[in-house]
Scaffold this active site. Structure first.
Site, PDB file in Angstrom:
ATOM      1  N   ALA A 236      74.124 -49.884   4.021  1.00 18.59           N
ATOM      2  CA  ALA A 236      75.226 -50.861   3.955  1.00 18.59           C
ATOM      3  C   ALA A 236      75.194 -51.803   5.157  1.00 18.59           C
ATOM      4  CB  ALA A 236      76.564 -50.132   3.892  1.00 18.59           C
TER       5      ALA A 236
ATOM      6  N   LYS B 297      61.760 -49.130 -11.824  1.00 17.88           N
ATOM      7  CA  LYS B 297      62.646 -48.261 -12.602  1.00 17.88           C
ATOM      8  C   LYS B 297      63.083 -48.993 -13.865  1.00 17.88           C
ATOM      9  CE  LYS B 297      67.247 -46.167 -12.400  1.00 17.88           C
ATOM     10  NZ  LYS B 297      68.454 -45.946 -11.614  1.00 17.88           N
TER      11      LYS B 297
ATOM     12  N   THR C 105      74.745 -46.581  -8.535  1.00 20.78           N
ATOM     13  CA  THR C 105      75.519 -47.814  -8.353  1.00 20.78           C
ATOM     14  C   THR C 105      75.922 -48.115  -6.905  1.00 20.78           C
ATOM     15  OG1 THR C 105      77.388 -46.454  -9.069  1.00 20.78           O
ATOM     16  CG2 THR C 105      76.529 -48.037 -10.649  1.00 20.78           C
TER      17      THR C 105
ATOM     18  N   VAL D 254      80.199 -45.549  18.824  1.00 18.13           N
ATOM     19  CA  VAL D 254      81.539 -46.126  18.999  1.00 18.13           C
ATOM     20  C   VAL D 254      82.499 -44.967  19.246  1.00 18.13           C
ATOM     21  CG1 VAL D 254      83.421 -47.350  17.817  1.00 18.13           C
ATOM     22  CG2 VAL D 254      81.049 -48.093  17.501  1.00 18.13           C
TER      23      VAL D 254
ATOM     24  N   GLU E 209      68.241 -43.791  -3.364  1.00 18.60           N
ATOM     25  CA  GLU E 209      66.864 -44.228  -3.595  1.00 18.60           C
ATOM     26  C   GLU E 209      66.663 -44.920  -4.931  1.00 18.60           C
ATOM     27  OE1 GLU E 209      64.744 -40.496  -2.976  1.00 18.60           O
ATOM     28  OE2 GLU E 209      64.407 -41.163  -0.929  1.00 18.60           O
ATOM     29  N   ALA E 210      67.641 -44.812  -5.825  1.00 16.36           N
ATOM     30  CA  ALA E 210      67.474 -45.449  -7.132  1.00 16.36           C
ATOM     31  C   ALA E 210      68.511 -46.566  -7.257  1.00 16.36           C
ATOM     32  CB  ALA E 210      67.687 -44.421  -8.243  1.00 16.36           C
TER      33      ALA E 210
ATOM     34  N   ILE F  74      72.995 -41.511   5.804  1.00 13.05           N
ATOM     35  CA  ILE F  74      72.923 -40.660   4.599  1.00 13.05           C
ATOM     36  C   ILE F  74      71.495 -40.729   4.034  1.00 13.05           C
ATOM     37  CG2 ILE F  74      73.622 -40.548   2.173  1.00 13.05           C
ATOM     38  CD1 ILE F  74      75.743 -39.299   3.684  1.00 13.05           C
TER      39      ILE F  74
HETATM   40  P1  FAD Z   1      75.483 -44.165   6.085  1.00 13.43           P
HETATM   41  O1  FAD Z   1      74.119 -44.095   5.539  1.00 13.43           O
HETATM   42  O2  FAD Z   1      76.209 -42.884   6.350  1.00 13.43           O
HETATM   43  O3  FAD Z   1      75.401 -44.974   7.441  1.00 13.43           O
HETATM   44  C1  FAD Z   1      76.455 -44.948   8.383  1.00 13.43           C
HETATM   45  C2  FAD Z   1      76.026 -45.656   9.647  1.00 13.43           C
HETATM   46  O4  FAD Z   1      77.115 -45.688  10.544  1.00 13.43           O
HETATM   47  C3  FAD Z   1      74.883 -44.973  10.376  1.00 13.43           C
HETATM   48  O5  FAD Z   1      74.018 -45.939  10.909  1.00 13.43           O
HETATM   49  C4  FAD Z   1      75.588 -44.255  11.521  1.00 13.43           C
HETATM   50  O6  FAD Z   1      74.763 -44.093  12.643  1.00 13.43           O
HETATM   51  C5  FAD Z   1      76.698 -45.260  11.810  1.00 13.43           C
HETATM   52  N1  FAD Z   1      77.826 -44.670  12.507  1.00 13.43           N
HETATM   53  C6  FAD Z   1      78.739 -43.783  12.037  1.00 13.43           C
HETATM   54  N2  FAD Z   1      79.633 -43.468  12.997  1.00 13.43           N
HETATM   55  C7  FAD Z   1      79.282 -44.195  14.090  1.00 13.43           C
HETATM   56  C8  FAD Z   1      79.794 -44.297  15.411  1.00 13.43           C
HETATM   57  N3  FAD Z   1      80.847 -43.576  15.822  1.00 13.43           N
HETATM   58  N4  FAD Z   1      79.176 -45.124  16.267  1.00 13.43           N
HETATM   59  C9  FAD Z   1      78.095 -45.843  15.880  1.00 13.43           C
HETATM   60  N5  FAD Z   1      77.570 -45.783  14.664  1.00 13.43           N
HETATM   61  C10 FAD Z   1      78.144 -44.962  13.784  1.00 13.43           C
HETATM   62  N6  FAD Z   1      73.051 -45.035  -3.787  1.00 13.43           N
HETATM   63  C11 FAD Z   1      72.299 -45.648  -4.696  1.00 13.43           C
HETATM   64  O7  FAD Z   1      72.407 -46.864  -4.861  1.00 13.43           O
HETATM   65  N7  FAD Z   1      71.400 -44.947  -5.436  1.00 13.43           N
HETATM   66  C12 FAD Z   1      71.278 -43.613  -5.337  1.00 13.43           C
HETATM   67  O8  FAD Z   1      70.437 -43.025  -6.005  1.00 13.43           O
HETATM   68  C13 FAD Z   1      72.129 -42.929  -4.441  1.00 13.43           C
HETATM   69  N8  FAD Z   1      72.094 -41.589  -4.335  1.00 13.43           N
HETATM   70  C14 FAD Z   1      72.996 -40.965  -3.509  1.00 13.43           C
HETATM   71  C15 FAD Z   1      73.103 -39.576  -3.509  1.00 13.43           C
HETATM   72  C16 FAD Z   1      74.050 -38.935  -2.714  1.00 13.43           C
HETATM   73  C17 FAD Z   1      74.197 -37.460  -2.765  1.00 13.43           C
HETATM   74  C18 FAD Z   1      74.876 -39.689  -1.855  1.00 13.43           C
HETATM   75  C19 FAD Z   1      75.873 -39.015  -0.953  1.00 13.43           C
HETATM   76  C20 FAD Z   1      74.771 -41.061  -1.845  1.00 13.43           C
HETATM   77  C21 FAD Z   1      73.859 -41.703  -2.682  1.00 13.43           C
HETATM   78  N9  FAD Z   1      73.795 -43.082  -2.745  1.00 13.43           N
HETATM   79  C22 FAD Z   1      73.005 -43.703  -3.647  1.00 13.43           C
HETATM   80  C23 FAD Z   1      74.612 -43.857  -1.847  1.00 13.43           C
HETATM   81  C24 FAD Z   1      73.786 -44.400  -0.740  1.00 13.43           C
HETATM   82  O9  FAD Z   1      73.120 -43.370  -0.049  1.00 13.43           O
HETATM   83  C25 FAD Z   1      74.730 -45.132   0.192  1.00 13.43           C
HETATM   84  O10 FAD Z   1      75.497 -46.037  -0.548  1.00 13.43           O
HETATM   85  C26 FAD Z   1      73.997 -45.928   1.169  1.00 13.43           C
HETATM   86  O11 FAD Z   1      73.079 -45.136   1.841  1.00 13.43           O
HETATM   87  C27 FAD Z   1      74.947 -46.589   2.112  1.00 13.43           C
HETATM   88  O12 FAD Z   1      75.413 -45.702   3.056  1.00 13.43           O
HETATM   89  P2  FAD Z   1      76.189 -46.325   4.261  1.00 13.43           P
HETATM   90  O13 FAD Z   1      75.300 -47.282   4.958  1.00 13.43           O
HETATM   91  O14 FAD Z   1      77.508 -46.780   3.826  1.00 13.43           O
HETATM   92  O15 FAD Z   1      76.464 -45.036   5.182  1.00 13.43           O
END
Ligand code: FAD
Length: 497
Positions: free
Chosen positions: A17, A79, A344, A186, A50-51, A46
């Site tokens: 994200a 895909k 999604t 943070v 991957e899809a 997280i």
């Molecule tokens: P995260 O990957 O958790 O990133 C959070 C970031 O915030 C990290 O860089 C971390 O270091 C930082 N952070 C947190 N706290 C602090 C702090 N205090 N100070 C500084 N930095 C901080 N999506 C798909 O589109 N297809 C899929 O097939 C899919 N499969 C999934 C399967 C599972 C089981 C899960 C749980 C999720 C899946 N997703 C999938 C979702 C996808 O993994 C996430 O939407 C995507 O990785 C985005 O995550 P994110 O960046 O919001 O959060």
């Protein structure tokens, strides 16, 4: 007039994200606004997403990313849809293909003719009219034709890739587009008197000030929830799975151009083949199965030796009550999570960034802008939610979790769609919904929801020789698939650095 332009943006989080948001804002704002991204290697990401679904192509195209370079950099594969195994009942399988079923040949959609032929004893599965599935089954891939007269224009595709490599790829892009990265944790968020965020403080003692803050901190929602208490709507009564265990394994078979989802007693397992490995995960409901049993089920169903230790993830399906609150916008897992059944999440990031750019604020933060962002984003989450619930509520499995979801009350918009289909096989998705009529059709038929009747117009159009047209379509699709390269040939030819 006062200059009310946003001058500083702070993105907290560098998962998929954070870096997607940074890349898109960096490109759009062209250095006219300072953009800081802070992430903590110690906390990590997280990284199991991957899809994806087809609109991701548009995101990459808008950034000017070359598709073949992207596939190479992320160990990606193509895909063509998702195969659902044992979902409706054990021993049953179906495919949700990207694209259309056949080509429209009459005023009445093709599937009504297919339904009528079915009542007359023709057992051809609906999937045989989907070029995406016929190609996927044969391990074939090429990009679709742009000529709408060609059957090769009737399918669509997305990607499967290593999410960590995608974030690295986007980081390079964002840093070339004026995004400054800070490594660090943070530790606190400081508010102004009016309750807006003023700055975030890092463990190092450094501060990052901003006019606009984007919360990409993942499930913890450090800013949107931790500091602003925007609230969370829990949807576990509709989507009860609340944990996943994920593991990577070697290839047991050639890398196929589709994702597989296999239902188990208290959840389901994904299989996402990349070029260098296969991603697997068991999504389950902790009320019905223990973590140890869930991990054992996953390991028992791997097709080849594991490459990593199983990793446990906990989540609450649902959405943030306010995605945008004051001067903070939540994007990614901080905004909500619908389980990964139809891949999604990355799309919801993409559409949130696109929407933020379409409704870009100034420092006055017009409440109508915020309200519109929240209205549209909420609607999008609810529509995706309903599509996911359909996979659960229409099932004939016997285990307690499956009986529970078959009997639960479902949201009214989903009940409305189901009633239309059960009556006359009609599909009523609106134009701007993410999942369109062909997507609903695939899952409705796949979950064995059968209409009582087909469209009455079919029997009034006696001049349409449907059996012959349908057979002709199957032939054309078959010939087109025969002429396509395998996915491996395609990648070797176009995507090797
Ligand atoms: P995260 O990957 O958790 O990133 C959070 C970031 O915030 C990290 O860089 C971390 O270091 C930082 N952070 C947190 N706290 C602090 C702090 N205090 N100070 C500084 N930095 C901080 N999506 C798909 O589109 N297809 C899929 O097939 C899919 N499969 C999934 C399967 C599972 C089981 C899960 C749980 C999720 C899946 N997703 C999938 C979702 C996808 O993994 C996430 O939407 C995507 O990785 C985005 O995550 P994110 O960046 O919001 O959060």
């Amino acid at each position: 007039m006062n200059d009310r332009r946003i001058r500083r943006i702070v993105i907290v989080g560098g998962g998929t994200a954070g870096w997607m948001t940074a890349a898109a804002l960096g490109q759009a704002l062209q250095g006219n606004c300072r953009i800081d991204l802070v992430e903590s290697d110690r906390i990590g990401t997280i990284g199991v997403g991957e899809a994806t679904i087809p609109p991701i192509k548009l995101f990459n195209q808008r950034l000017g990313i070359d598709e073949n370079a992207f596939i190479t950099a992320t160990q990606g594969t193509f895909k063509l849809g998702i195969e659902f195994v044992d979902w409706s009942r054990k021993g049953h399988r179906y495919f949700h293909p990207f694209g259309q079923f056949g080509a429209e040949f009459d005023k009445v959609p093709l599937h009504h003719y297919w339904l009528r032929e079915r009542t007359r004893g023709d057992a051809t599965p609906l999937e045989d009219y989907a070029l995406a599935w016929m190609a996927a089954r044969a391990g074939k891939f090429m990009t679709p034709s742009k000529d709408p007269r060609q059957v090769l224009s009737t399918f669509d595709y997305a990607y499967q890739f290593d999410a960590g490599l995608y974030a690295t790829f986007l980081r390079r892009y964002a840093e070339q587009h004026n995004v400054r990265r800070t490594e660090g944790r943070v530790t606190s968020v400081q508010l102004r008197e009016d309750g807006f965020i003023d700055r975030v403080a890092l463990e190092s003692g450094e501060h990052l000030e901003g006019d606009l803050f984007i919360d990409c901190s993942g499930f913890r929602g450090l800013l949107i929830e931790g500091a602003l208490h925007a609230g969370y709507e829990d949807w576990r009564h509709w989507l009860p799975c609340d944990r996943a265990v994920a593991v990577q394994c070697e290839h047991g078979e050639a890398f196929v151009p589709y994702t597989r989802s296999t239902a188990h007693a208290a959840g389901w397992q994904w299989r996402i083949p990349l070029q260098h490995r296969v991603g697997n995960g068991h999504v389950y409901c902790s009320h019905y199965i223990s973590d140890d049993e869930a991990a054992a089920t996953l390991m028992d169903h791997l097709e080849a030796p594991a490459l990593t230790e199983p990793r446990l993830l906990r989540f609450t399906t649902g959405r943030r009550r306010r995605f945008w609150h004051r001067n903070c916008v939540a994007i990614g897992l901080s905004a909500g999570f619908l389980e990964p059944l139809e891949s999604t999440s990355i799309h919801l990031i993409q559409s949130a960034v696109t929407r933020l750019l379409a409704l870009f604020p100034d420092r006055d933060f017009d409440p109508y802008t915020t309200a519109e962002f929240n209205r549209l984003t909420g609607q999008e989450y609810e529509r995706v939610r309903d599509f996911l619930i359909l996979h659960y509520c229409a099932n004939q499995r016997e285990e307690p979790m499956w009986r529970h979801v078959a009997r639960m009350d479902i949201p009214q918009p989903l009940a409305y769609k189901l009633a239309h289909f059960r009556g006359h096989g009609r599909l009523v998705a609106e134009n701007h919904e993410l999942f369109q009529n062909p997507n609903w059709l695939a899952v409705l038929v796949g979950q064995e929801v059968w209409p009582e009747r087909y469209d009455p117009l079919v029997d009034l159009r006696s001049e349409v020789d449907a059996p012959q047209i349908l057979a002709g379509l199957r032939d054309v699709i078959g010939q087109a698939v025969d002429a396509m390269p395998t996915q491996r040939e395609y990648i070797d030819r176009y995507c090797r650095a």
